[in-house]
Motif scaffolding. Structure first.
Motif, short mmCIF file in Angstrom:
data_model
loop_
_atom_site.label_atom_id
_atom_site.label_comp_id
_atom_site.label_asym_id
_atom_site.label_seq_id
_atom_site.Cartn_x
_atom_site.Cartn_y
_atom_site.Cartn_z
N GLN B 11 -4.78 -11.91 -2.88
CA GLN B 11 -4.78 -13.03 -1.61
C GLN B 11 -3.93 -13.89 -1.88
OE1 GLN B 11 -8.19 -14.89 0.70
NE2 GLN B 11 -8.03 -15.71 -1.23
N GLU B 12 -3.48 -14.58 -3.38
CA GLU B 12 -3.09 -16.19 -2.91
C GLU B 12 -1.61 -15.16 -3.61
OE1 GLU B 12 -4.63 -18.15 -6.97
OE2 GLU B 12 -6.29 -18.25 -5.74
N ARG B 13 -1.12 -13.91 -4.26
CA ARG B 13 0.43 -13.54 -4.49
C ARG B 13 1.07 -13.62 -3.45
NH1 ARG B 13 1.74 -9.75 -9.60
NH2 ARG B 13 3.45 -9.21 -8.65
N ASN B 14 0.47 -12.66 -2.00
CA ASN B 14 0.97 -12.57 -1.21
C ASN B 14 0.65 -13.63 0.09
OD1 ASN B 14 2.31 -10.44 -2.51
ND2 ASN B 14 0.91 -8.81 -1.67
N GLY B 15 -0.32 -14.49 -0.32
CA GLY B 15 -0.22 -15.37 1.33
C GLY B 15 -1.12 -14.22 2.19
N SER B 16 -1.95 -13.43 2.22
CA SER B 16 -2.37 -12.76 3.15
C SER B 16 -4.18 -12.06 3.20
CB SER B 16 -1.73 -11.19 2.36
OG SER B 16 -1.84 -10.62 3.32
N MET B 17 -4.48 -12.34 3.96
CA MET B 17 -5.91 -11.95 4.65
C MET B 17 -5.73 -10.18 4.36
SD MET B 17 -6.88 -15.23 6.93
CE MET B 17 -6.02 -16.81 6.69
N LEU B 18 -4.28 -9.84 5.31
CA LEU B 18 -4.50 -8.62 5.97
C LEU B 18 -4.85 -7.42 4.96
CD1 LEU B 18 -3.18 -6.76 8.07
CD2 LEU B 18 -0.41 -6.38 7.12
N CYS B 19 -5.30 -6.23 5.17
CA CYS B 19 -5.68 -4.98 4.56
C CYS B 19 -4.77 -4.18 5.47
CB CYS B 19 -7.24 -4.86 4.67
SG CYS B 19 -7.71 -3.80 3.87
N VAL B 20 -4.07 -3.11 4.84
CA VAL B 20 -3.29 -2.16 5.39
C VAL B 20 -3.87 -1.12 5.03
CG1 VAL B 20 -1.30 -1.32 5.86
CG2 VAL B 20 -0.49 -3.09 5.15
N GLY B 21 -4.60 -0.16 6.53
CA GLY B 21 -4.95 0.54 6.82
C GLY B 21 -3.96 1.84 6.81
N LEU B 22 -4.88 3.01 6.01
CA LEU B 22 -4.07 4.27 5.63
C LEU B 22 -5.05 5.49 6.72
CD1 LEU B 22 -2.70 3.47 2.34
CD2 LEU B 22 -1.17 3.33 4.66
N ASP B 23 -4.85 5.32 7.68
CA ASP B 23 -5.65 6.53 9.09
C ASP B 23 -4.05 7.51 9.38
OD1 ASP B 23 -7.10 4.44 8.85
OD2 ASP B 23 -8.19 4.20 10.85
N PRO B 24 -3.90 8.52 8.31
CA PRO B 24 -2.64 9.21 8.10
C PRO B 24 -2.99 10.46 9.40
CG PRO B 24 -3.27 9.58 6.55
CD PRO B 24 -4.61 8.93 7.16
N GLU B 25 -1.94 10.31 10.85
CA GLU B 25 -2.92 11.49 11.66
C GLU B 25 -1.47 11.59 12.12
OE1 GLU B 25 -4.90 10.68 15.41
OE2 GLU B 25 -4.39 8.72 14.57
N PRO B 26 -1.08 13.26 11.02
CA PRO B 26 0.10 14.27 11.13
C PRO B 26 0.82 14.12 12.51
CG PRO B 26 -0.50 15.37 10.45
CD PRO B 26 -2.00 14.17 10.73
N LYS B 27 0.38 14.18 13.49
CA LYS B 27 0.58 14.72 14.77
C LYS B 27 1.20 12.94 15.46
CE LYS B 27 -3.79 13.30 17.49
NZ LYS B 27 -3.86 13.49 18.14
N ARG B 28 0.89 11.91 14.60
CA ARG B 28 1.94 10.56 15.16
C ARG B 28 3.01 10.24 14.00
NH1 ARG B 28 -3.00 6.57 17.34
NH2 ARG B 28 -1.24 5.67 17.34
N PHE B 29 2.80 11.06 13.22
CA PHE B 29 4.29 10.46 12.35
C PHE B 29 5.50 10.49 13.52
CE2 PHE B 29 2.58 12.83 8.19
CZ PHE B 29 0.88 11.67 8.33
N PRO B 30 6.82 9.33 12.46
CA PRO B 30 7.32 9.96 13.31
C PRO B 30 8.73 11.51 12.53
CG PRO B 30 7.25 8.30 11.81
CD PRO B 30 6.04 8.70 11.27
N GLY B 31 9.81 10.99 13.40
CA GLY B 31 10.88 11.73 13.37
C GLY B 31 10.30 12.77 12.80
#
Lengths: 274, 274
Positions: B11-31
């Motif tokens: 939290q301190e190092r990145n100044g952040s409360m944001l959790c990055v959720g990883l819900d990978p859906e191949p059909k939505r992958f780019p390119g």
């Protein structure tokens, strides 16, 4: 064929209410298999072959596979059940419970990847966490209702409303599963064998739902009391025993010993029918 | 180092409360990745690299891996997080909940196999379904309390007792997690961003527990209201966004777009602090 019909078919064909639970622990494997996580399939397949004519269902517990990186062995095991005992339904014990979009992924895991006929689910996140499973026609889902462990009391036995006779949380779950949540007759309930009086309560609320009843055998539930409380001619009960069957012998005769224990339990359950 | 200290450090190092959720859906992958379940690791690792200095935590949702037979990709992904962003804790979103002996297996899965720092759990089966995870010193566990989905009401909003002011089920869970269940300060709670008033209720009951708050982003929760309700100087909140970051662009610039969206959300959360 619906899941309920499949269950009734296995019940009649094998004269059984016994569900053989598959909770493989390599450290408890007999003889040459002992400690070898690469032989989980081999161990479980032997149990399946030894009990396929005695069981109303098989119930692999996915945690025991996941802890040993044995997902492919589980896939192979369910395929083996399918080919050698196609009349015995497979209940994947996973107790998943998540928001709709995630539940869709878990439904793919249970029904498409593993090919299970039914799954166990937690109702804690509500109806939209259950609904994605019901889109699979012919598949079943058993909702946790009154579980067999000591901590089952902590939430499930909380009374909703303080008036005498107002429902406990597990009774509320039984009502939801019997009524508004059971869109296509796919739902059943998980009720522990350690509490026969509560099986009676659930039966009063949900007379026609199939009940999955763990807790007989190693957990100490009374098989006869369980059947008296839960059995109905028109609604199957699926009484699970895992460890008492799997580890009936620590020698090379483990499959024969598992068969003997499964037969003994099946007959005890059958003899307890009112 | 405890899980809480690790969280506070990120939290301190990145100044952040944001959790990055990883819900990978191949059909939505780019390119070129689109539709390719064999590239789940590649997609997620790009997101991790693009957001590692902006996040308080990463939260892979195991269902999205299990549906695609991608357990080994998940193992590799957590190892990648460990080596490239060792200061950002990994919360395995699994929502497990089972009897003690099975919970032990799931704890092995989360902490030993995948090497997660914390796990999400369902409290429905009670304390002995949570306890095996607490035996892992330095690991954390977030209990489902008030979830962000519509069905969250079905059980969690049931009132225990009918007297004005008697607790709702989710408040009961918060009390258990704040008090008797929190043996070594390892517990936190999951409270949906879609209900800021209920975040305030949980904060009143559990002022010092870390809160994992999903529902910002694609699920529509109000980030500013969430922070005002939940933020405390001495108790981290972990505000999750998954789809809005992962799928910020469907083009080859997806990692840059994910970074921009993560930065925007991190800054919005930070600016909302009272």
């Amino acid at each position: 064929m619906t899941f309920l019909e499949m269950l009734q078919g296995a019940q009649e064909r094998n004269g059984s209410m016994l569900c053989v639970g598959l909770d493989p622990e390599p450290k408890r494997f007999p003889g040459a298999l002992k400690g070898d996580a690469g032989r989980i399939y081999d161990f479980c397949a032997r149990i399946v072959d030894a009990t396929a004519d005695l069981a109303i269902a098989f119930k692999p517990q996915i945690a025991y596979f996941a802890a040993h990186r044995a997902e492919q062995q589980l896939e192979k095991l369910v395929a083996h059940m399918r080919s050698t005992a196609p009349h015995v339904p497979v209940i994947l014990d996973a107790k998943r419970g998540d928001i709709g979009s995630t539940a869709e992924q878990y439904a793919v895991e249970a029904f498409e990847r593993y090919g299970a006929d039914a799954v166990t689910l937690s109702p804690f996140m509500g109806f939209d966490s259950v609904q994605p499973y019901l889109k699979y026609e012919g598949k079943g889902a058993f909702l946790l209702c009154r579980t067999s462990n000591p901590g089952g009391d902590d939430l499930q036995n909380q009374r909703l409303g303080s008036i005498e006779g107002s429902p406990l949380l597990y009774e509320h779950v039984a009502k939801l599963a019997q009524g508004p949540w059971n869109l296509n007759g796919q739902l059943g309930l998980v009720v522990g064998a350690t509490y026969p009086v509560e099986i009676e309560r659930v039966r009063a609320i949900a007379p026609r739902l199939p009940l999955l009843i763990p807790g007989v055998g190693a957990q100490g539930g009374d098989a006869a009391a369980t059947v008296r409380a839960g059995w109905r001619a028109d609604a199957p009960i699926v009484v699970n025993s895992s460890r008492a069957i799997l580890y009936a012998s620590s020698g090379d005769d483990f499959a024969d010993a598992a068969r003997a224990e499964a037969r003994r339990t099946r007959d005890l359950l059958a003899a307890s029918r009112p």
